[in-house]
Design a protein around this motif. Structure first.
Motif, short mmCIF file in Angstrom:
data_model
loop_
_atom_site.label_atom_id
_atom_site.label_comp_id
_atom_site.label_asym_id
_atom_site.label_seq_id
_atom_site.Cartn_x
_atom_site.Cartn_y
_atom_site.Cartn_z
N PRO A 274 0.81 -1.25 0.15
CA PRO A 274 -0.02 0.12 0.01
C PRO A 274 0.76 1.40 -0.15
O PRO A 274 1.97 1.48 0.74
N ILE A 275 0.58 2.31 -0.67
CA ILE A 275 1.26 3.59 -0.87
C ILE A 275 1.39 4.19 0.49
O ILE A 275 2.64 4.39 0.73
N VAL A 276 0.60 4.05 1.61
CA VAL A 276 0.94 4.90 2.66
C VAL A 276 2.20 3.97 3.32
O VAL A 276 2.69 4.53 4.08
N ALA A 277 1.96 2.76 3.31
CA ALA A 277 2.87 1.65 4.04
C ALA A 277 4.33 1.89 3.51
O ALA A 277 5.27 2.00 4.09
N ARG A 278 4.31 2.22 1.97
CA ARG A 278 5.75 2.50 1.48
C ARG A 278 6.16 3.96 2.00
O ARG A 278 7.58 3.88 2.22
N THR A 279 5.33 4.70 2.31
CA THR A 279 5.90 5.89 2.47
C THR A 279 6.45 5.89 4.07
O THR A 279 7.58 6.45 4.23
N ILE A 280 5.76 5.33 5.04
CA ILE A 280 6.02 5.09 6.39
C ILE A 280 7.35 4.32 6.52
O ILE A 280 8.11 4.56 7.39
N SER A 281 7.46 3.40 5.49
CA SER A 281 8.77 2.43 5.85
C SER A 281 10.03 3.38 5.52
O SER A 281 11.03 2.81 6.06
N VAL A 282 9.98 4.30 4.70
CA VAL A 282 11.12 5.10 4.32
C VAL A 282 11.50 5.80 5.87
O VAL A 282 12.78 5.80 6.21
N PHE A 283 10.45 6.12 6.46
CA PHE A 283 10.62 7.10 7.79
C PHE A 283 11.06 5.89 8.68
O PHE A 283 11.98 6.28 9.69
N GLU A 284 10.55 4.92 8.79
CA GLU A 284 10.75 3.58 9.80
C GLU A 284 12.26 3.16 9.66
O GLU A 284 12.94 3.00 10.62
N ASN A 285 12.70 3.22 8.49
CA ASN A 285 14.00 2.79 8.19
C ASN A 285 15.23 3.75 8.44
O ASN A 285 16.39 3.50 8.16
N ALA A 286 14.87 5.14 8.41
CA ALA A 286 15.81 6.14 8.60
C ALA A 286 16.25 6.24 9.91
O ALA A 286 15.57 6.60 10.77
N PRO A 287 17.61 6.03 10.20
CA PRO A 287 18.06 6.29 11.67
C PRO A 287 17.80 7.70 12.34
O PRO A 287 17.75 7.89 13.38
N CYS A 288 17.73 9.02 11.21
CA CYS A 288 17.49 10.13 11.97
C CYS A 288 16.11 10.37 12.26
O CYS A 288 15.72 11.27 13.01
N ILE A 289 15.16 9.62 12.27
CA ILE A 289 13.64 9.57 12.77
C ILE A 289 13.33 8.90 13.94
O ILE A 289 13.74 7.48 14.14
N ASP A 290 12.97 9.45 14.90
CA ASP A 290 12.85 9.07 16.18
C ASP A 290 11.37 8.31 16.34
O ASP A 290 11.10 7.18 17.26
N GLY A 291 10.52 9.02 15.60
CA GLY A 291 8.95 8.59 15.85
C GLY A 291 8.13 9.22 14.81
O GLY A 291 8.44 10.18 13.93
N ILE A 292 6.95 8.64 14.59
CA ILE A 292 5.96 8.77 13.54
C ILE A 292 4.63 9.00 14.06
O ILE A 292 4.28 8.27 14.88
N LEU A 293 4.05 10.27 13.67
CA LEU A 293 2.66 10.39 14.01
C LEU A 293 1.69 10.47 12.96
O LEU A 293 1.89 11.20 11.81
N LEU A 294 0.93 9.39 12.60
CA LEU A 294 0.15 9.41 11.54
C LEU A 294 -1.42 10.03 11.57
O LEU A 294 -1.83 9.70 12.72
#
Ligand code: CTP
Ligand code: MG
Length: 236
Positions: free
Chosen positions: A31-51
């Motif tokens: 799913p498009i939104v899952a692909r988007t989130i995965s980039v942030f999930e896998n980036a060490p510079c990101i601590d958390g995500i608010l959807l």
């Protein structure tokens, strides 16, 4: 210091004209939104995500996106609002207790799955140094200003850039700008414009023409071609 991402995904996807919300359409099997989130999930510079999703899609999104893909950085899913700006504000409000004034927040469209981790990092660095960082690409076409079917101006193309996301800011700066816009009844089409109108300094981060926003059906075809071209069927 901490760095969070707010991902607005609370639109209706009207221009896509699909029977389901466009963000759940499959892009190379995900799913498009899952692909988007995965980039942030896998980036060490990101601590958390608010959807941010439509209120009635929160359970679906938790089950079929966040849990299904095991995204561990998603700290919460909150309901969106009428306009994108309202959705982003809901996300910022939910982050308030978690962030210091100088921590950086990246705001990124849920339907821009082709963002590269390098641009996340560059945006964060720029946001620390001025009031905002805006990923954008130089306009390729000549752009006309039109009213009632007649051209009224041709802005110099050299000065025109197409805004993308992420747009990155220190939390205190963007929260104050969103609050002021809300109180004054101003609606902008992107987050940087809320800073610009208050005289803030927003710096351009040169982006990538492949970082398209999935808006109409042909964008899916384009995005799949870009993914195939990246040779890894995943992050560009
Ligand atoms: N968005 C949002 N809340 C809204 C409107 C939009 O969170 N009230 C999000 C969308 O989900 C999308 C991003 O903002 O991730 C960019 O918006 P757009 O491409 O316009 O998406 P939609 O509004 O869903 O599509 P359309 O305008 O065609 O209905
Ligand atoms: Mg929209």
């Amino acid at each position: 210091s901490r760095t969070f991402a707010v991902i607005p995904a609370a639109g209706m996807g009207k221009r896509m004209g699909a029977s389901i919300n466009k963000q759940y359409l499959q892009l190379a099997g995900m799913p498009i939104v899952a692909r988007t989130i995965s980039v942030f999930e896998n980036a060490p510079c990101i601590d958390g995500i608010l959807l941010v999703t439509p209120a009635d899609e929160i359970p679906y999104c938790r089950e079929h996106v966040v849990d299904a893909y095991g995204f561990r950085k998603v700290v919460d899913i909150v309901p969106g609002g009428k306009e994108r700006q309202n959705s982003v504000m809901n996300g910022l409000r939910a982050l308030q207790g978690r962030m210091g004034e100088h921590d950086v927040v990246l705001i990124h469209d849920g339907v821009r799955p082709l963002i590269s981790p390098e641009l996340l990092q560059e945006s964060i660095a720029v946001a620390r140094a001025c009031d905002g960082a805006l990923v954008a690409v130089p306009a390729k076409d000549t752009i006309k200003t039109v009213r009632d079917g007649f051209v009224i101006a041709t802005p110099d193309r050299e000065t025109l850039w197409q805004a993308q996301t992420p747009q990155a800011f220190r939390f205190g700066v963007i929260y104050a700008a969103h609050l002021a816009a809300e109180q004054e009844g101003f609606t902008g089409t992107d987050d940087a414009s809320l800073i610009e109108r208050r005289g803030g300094a927003v710096r351009i981060v040169r982006g990538d023409y492949r970082n398209i926003k999935i808006t109409t059906p042909e964008d899916i075809v384009l995005a799949e071609a870009f993914l195939a071209g990246s040779g890894q069927n995943g992050a560009l």
